[in-house]
Write a protein that holds these residues in place. Sequence first.
Motif, PDB file in Angstrom:
ATOM      1  N   VAL A  29      30.621  59.410 -10.682  1.00 29.79           N
ATOM      2  CA  VAL A  29      31.403  60.157 -11.095  1.00 29.79           C
ATOM      3  C   VAL A  29      30.687  60.487 -12.634  1.00 29.79           C
ATOM      4  CG1 VAL A  29      33.410  61.213 -12.111  1.00 29.79           C
ATOM      5  CG2 VAL A  29      33.465  59.848  -9.946  1.00 29.79           C
ATOM      6  N   ARG A  30      29.966  61.537 -13.013  1.00 29.04           N
ATOM      7  CA  ARG A  30      29.113  61.607 -14.390  1.00 29.04           C
ATOM      8  C   ARG A  30      29.832  62.667 -14.961  1.00 29.04           C
ATOM      9  NH1 ARG A  30      25.245  61.746 -10.461  1.00 29.04           N
ATOM     10  NH2 ARG A  30      24.108  59.526 -10.334  1.00 29.04           N
ATOM     11  N   LEU A  31      30.100  62.403 -16.354  1.00 29.79           N
ATOM     12  CA  LEU A  31      30.713  63.439 -17.187  1.00 29.79           C
ATOM     13  C   LEU A  31      29.994  63.395 -18.540  1.00 29.79           C
ATOM     14  CD1 LEU A  31      34.632  63.854 -18.174  1.00 29.79           C
ATOM     15  CD2 LEU A  31      33.165  63.379 -19.981  1.00 29.79           C
ATOM     16  N   ALA A  32      29.640  64.665 -19.009  1.00 30.45           N
ATOM     17  CA  ALA A  32      28.777  64.874 -20.186  1.00 30.45           C
ATOM     18  C   ALA A  32      29.313  66.015 -21.058  1.00 30.45           C
ATOM     19  CB  ALA A  32      27.257  65.176 -19.875  1.00 30.45           C
ATOM     20  N   THR A  33      29.726  65.876 -22.395  1.00 31.31           N
ATOM     21  CA  THR A  33      30.118  67.048 -23.392  1.00 31.31           C
ATOM     22  C   THR A  33      29.686  66.890 -24.671  1.00 31.31           C
ATOM     23  OG1 THR A  33      32.147  68.180 -23.782  1.00 31.31           O
ATOM     24  CG2 THR A  33      32.250  65.697 -23.842  1.00 31.31           C
ATOM     25  N   ASN A  34      29.975  67.724 -25.545  1.00 28.07           N
ATOM     26  CA  ASN A  34      29.879  67.639 -26.730  1.00 28.07           C
ATOM     27  C   ASN A  34      31.331  67.507 -27.515  1.00 28.07           C
ATOM     28  OD1 ASN A  34      26.986  67.481 -27.329  1.00 28.07           O
ATOM     29  ND2 ASN A  34      26.887  69.930 -27.187  1.00 28.07           N
ATOM     30  N   LEU A  35      31.661  66.470 -27.963  1.00 29.43           N
ATOM     31  CA  LEU A  35      32.753  66.442 -28.549  1.00 29.43           C
ATOM     32  C   LEU A  35      32.941  66.529 -30.075  1.00 29.43           C
ATOM     33  CD1 LEU A  35      35.870  65.444 -28.307  1.00 29.43           C
ATOM     34  CD2 LEU A  35      35.111  62.948 -28.239  1.00 29.43           C
ATOM     35  N   ASN A  36      33.579  67.341 -30.480  1.00 28.60           N
ATOM     36  CA  ASN A  36      33.307  67.546 -32.044  1.00 28.60           C
ATOM     37  C   ASN A  36      32.036  67.691 -32.657  1.00 28.60           C
ATOM     38  OD1 ASN A  36      36.020  67.766 -32.257  1.00 28.60           O
ATOM     39  ND2 ASN A  36      36.572  65.698 -33.268  1.00 28.60           N
ATOM     40  N   GLY A  37      31.061  68.241 -31.730  1.00 27.38           N
ATOM     41  CA  GLY A  37      29.534  68.301 -32.226  1.00 27.38           C
ATOM     42  C   GLY A  37      28.829  66.960 -31.675  1.00 27.38           C
ATOM     43  N   SER A  38      29.047  65.900 -31.242  1.00 29.91           N
ATOM     44  CA  SER A  38      28.690  65.070 -30.996  1.00 29.91           C
ATOM     45  C   SER A  38      28.470  64.687 -29.472  1.00 29.91           C
ATOM     46  CB  SER A  38      29.077  63.790 -31.538  1.00 29.91           C
ATOM     47  OG  SER A  38      29.205  63.828 -33.027  1.00 29.91           O
ATOM     48  N   HIS A  39      27.314  64.162 -28.869  1.00 27.78           N
ATOM     49  CA  HIS A  39      27.001  63.976 -27.728  1.00 27.78           C
ATOM     50  C   HIS A  39      27.963  62.830 -26.967  1.00 27.78           C
ATOM     51  CE1 HIS A  39      24.890  63.826 -23.726  1.00 27.78           C
ATOM     52  NE2 HIS A  39      24.841  62.552 -23.888  1.00 27.78           N
ATOM     53  N   VAL A  40      28.617  62.930 -25.725  1.00 25.67           N
ATOM     54  CA  VAL A  40      29.172  61.923 -25.187  1.00 25.67           C
ATOM     55  C   VAL A  40      29.015  62.015 -23.920  1.00 25.67           C
ATOM     56  CG1 VAL A  40      31.612  60.781 -24.808  1.00 25.67           C
ATOM     57  CG2 VAL A  40      31.257  61.915 -27.133  1.00 25.67           C
ATOM     58  N   ALA A  41      28.747  60.774 -23.187  1.00 24.43           N
ATOM     59  CA  ALA A  41      28.390  60.702 -21.836  1.00 24.43           C
ATOM     60  C   ALA A  41      29.178  59.726 -21.332  1.00 24.43           C
ATOM     61  CB  ALA A  41      27.006  60.966 -21.404  1.00 24.43           C
ATOM     62  N   LEU A  42      29.639  59.868 -19.763  1.00 24.78           N
ATOM     63  CA  LEU A  42      30.191  58.647 -19.263  1.00 24.78           C
ATOM     64  C   LEU A  42      29.818  58.563 -17.706  1.00 24.78           C
ATOM     65  CD1 LEU A  42      33.844  58.958 -20.089  1.00 24.78           C
ATOM     66  CD2 LEU A  42      32.269  57.474 -21.213  1.00 24.78           C
ATOM     67  N   GLU A  43      29.608  57.719 -17.222  1.00 19.95           N
ATOM     68  CA  GLU A  43      29.105  57.489 -15.584  1.00 19.95           C
ATOM     69  C   GLU A  43      29.758  56.471 -15.169  1.00 19.95           C
ATOM     70  OE1 GLU A  43      25.358  56.641 -12.809  1.00 19.95           O
ATOM     71  OE2 GLU A  43      24.954  57.351 -14.726  1.00 19.95           O
ATOM     72  N   LEU A  44      30.698  56.591 -14.200  1.00 18.41           N
ATOM     73  CA  LEU A  44      31.603  55.758 -13.539  1.00 18.41           C
ATOM     74  C   LEU A  44      31.252  55.579 -12.017  1.00 18.41           C
ATOM     75  CD1 LEU A  44      33.411  57.900 -15.332  1.00 18.41           C
ATOM     76  CD2 LEU A  44      35.144  56.195 -14.734  1.00 18.41           C
ATOM     77  N   GLN A  45      31.182  54.222 -11.641  1.00 19.14           N
ATOM     78  CA  GLN A  45      30.845  54.003 -10.209  1.00 19.14           C
ATOM     79  C   GLN A  45      32.168  53.613  -9.594  1.00 19.14           C
ATOM     80  OE1 GLN A  45      27.804  54.398  -9.111  1.00 19.14           O
ATOM     81  NE2 GLN A  45      28.132  54.013  -6.918  1.00 19.14           N
ATOM     82  N   HIS A  61      26.422  59.443 -32.816  1.00 16.40           N
ATOM     83  CA  HIS A  61      26.899  59.855 -33.981  1.00 16.40           C
ATOM     84  C   HIS A  61      28.191  60.371 -33.900  1.00 16.40           C
ATOM     85  CE1 HIS A  61      22.368  59.883 -35.847  1.00 16.40           C
ATOM     86  NE2 HIS A  61      22.903  58.466 -35.878  1.00 16.40           N
ATOM     87  N   LEU A  62      28.941  59.751 -33.456  1.00 12.23           N
ATOM     88  CA  LEU A  62      30.473  60.423 -33.270  1.00 12.23           C
ATOM     89  C   LEU A  62      31.131  60.128 -34.554  1.00 12.23           C
ATOM     90  CD1 LEU A  62      32.591  61.768 -31.218  1.00 12.23           C
ATOM     91  CD2 LEU A  62      33.081  59.411 -30.495  1.00 12.23           C
ATOM     92  N   GLY A  80      36.832  55.556 -44.666  1.00 19.75           N
ATOM     93  CA  GLY A  80      36.815  56.770 -45.461  1.00 19.75           C
ATOM     94  C   GLY A  80      35.640  57.793 -44.583  1.00 19.75           C
ATOM     95  N   LYS A  81      34.662  57.222 -44.052  1.00 20.28           N
ATOM     96  CA  LYS A  81      33.777  57.911 -43.230  1.00 20.28           C
ATOM     97  C   LYS A  81      33.073  57.005 -42.339  1.00 20.28           C
ATOM     98  CE  LYS A  81      30.213  58.063 -46.665  1.00 20.28           C
ATOM     99  NZ  LYS A  81      29.299  58.946 -47.271  1.00 20.28           N
ATOM    100  N   GLY A  82      32.452  57.513 -41.160  1.00 18.58           N
ATOM    101  CA  GLY A  82      31.801  56.415 -40.241  1.00 18.58           C
ATOM    102  C   GLY A  82      31.329  57.074 -39.018  1.00 18.58           C
ATOM    103  N   LEU A  83      30.046  56.756 -38.370  1.00 18.92           N
ATOM    104  CA  LEU A  83      29.577  57.501 -37.335  1.00 18.92           C
ATOM    105  C   LEU A  83      29.431  56.555 -36.302  1.00 18.92           C
ATOM    106  CD1 LEU A  83      26.934  59.761 -38.950  1.00 18.92           C
ATOM    107  CD2 LEU A  83      29.151  60.224 -38.225  1.00 18.92           C
ATOM    108  N   LEU A  84      29.727  56.847 -34.987  1.00 16.25           N
ATOM    109  CA  LEU A  84      29.835  55.699 -33.724  1.00 16.25           C
ATOM    110  C   LEU A  84      28.541  56.148 -32.965  1.00 16.25           C
ATOM    111  CD1 LEU A  84      30.543  53.319 -32.144  1.00 16.25           C
ATOM    112  CD2 LEU A  84      32.221  54.816 -31.261  1.00 16.25           C
TER     113      LEU A  84
END
Length: 310
Positions: A29-45, A61-62, A80-84
């Motif tokens: 199962v694959r899921l990809a999106t832009n969350l608040n302008g940042s790329h997020v992708a998940l792949e589940l078996q 850079h979430l 105060g700030k930070g990117l993941l």
Amino acid sequence: LNQHSPYRYRLEELDVDIENFSLEQSFPVRLATNLNGSHVALELQFNIINGLQKLQIQTKHLNLVPFLPYFQDILPGKLGKGLLSTELLVTKHAEGFFAKGQVVFDDLDITLDLESPLHWNGVRISLDQDFLYRLLDQVVEIEKLYVDINGVQAGFKGKVLLAEPLQVAGEGSLKVPDLREISDLLPLELKEQVAVYGAAGNLDLLLHVQGPPTGLDVIQQAMLGVSDLQISIGDLRPALNGTINYSEGRLFGEQLKVDLNGQLLIVDLEAIKKIAAFPYLQLMVSSEKLNLDALLSTKNETPSSVAAAD
């Protein structure tokens, strides 16, 4: 900032892909999106009978600040700030699960809630890990754990027993390529106080640890390599080169080279903890030629001190 009210989250370009769905076999199962302008992708078996078999997570850079309401209570201060950014793979194992990959925190602004608050700004923390977590006996077998904080690198390979009492066993390392750059790791409140010493040089520390990590007794052996370690003390700027070892309560170093304003000293040292409150220290210093006039400030000399030197 209201910590109890969640932010608004924006999902764009949501893509969900389920391939070869089966009631008996595992399927992705694959899921990809832009969350608040940042790329997020998940792949589940996934397996209908046995559940989740594999999970892969990618973020780029979430921004962490909008998620503060969900983890503020576990922070020892304020963010105060930070990117993941992440590239993680978690795989189910017969004894537990494997975890492998990188987690990177960029441009962190952190304030620790202490009696005198300490503030860091612009910090980068990178973690590279590869380990097996065994659920039954609560053991983490760490094949690789590297932490890089603004160029200062620490590593560990070994085992951690999570059951009470907590136990560790393995090899650790710490590399400081340049002490002049380590000032970036200091809280803003301490940078000016330390800057006057102008510390410079390279450090390379290797450790063998075993036992409860509650104090220095967990260190069984250690080796510290020092290259051109310098610090300013008044008009003096000594430089140290050599290797200092520790084993079973004994600290020792042979043929350590100390440059005192162009004059070379050879130092042998040994320290043994015979009684807890009274360690034994032996220090031997030699030099082919030592010019005290070059080390002592003449403006502070008195006639008696000059006579004593003669």
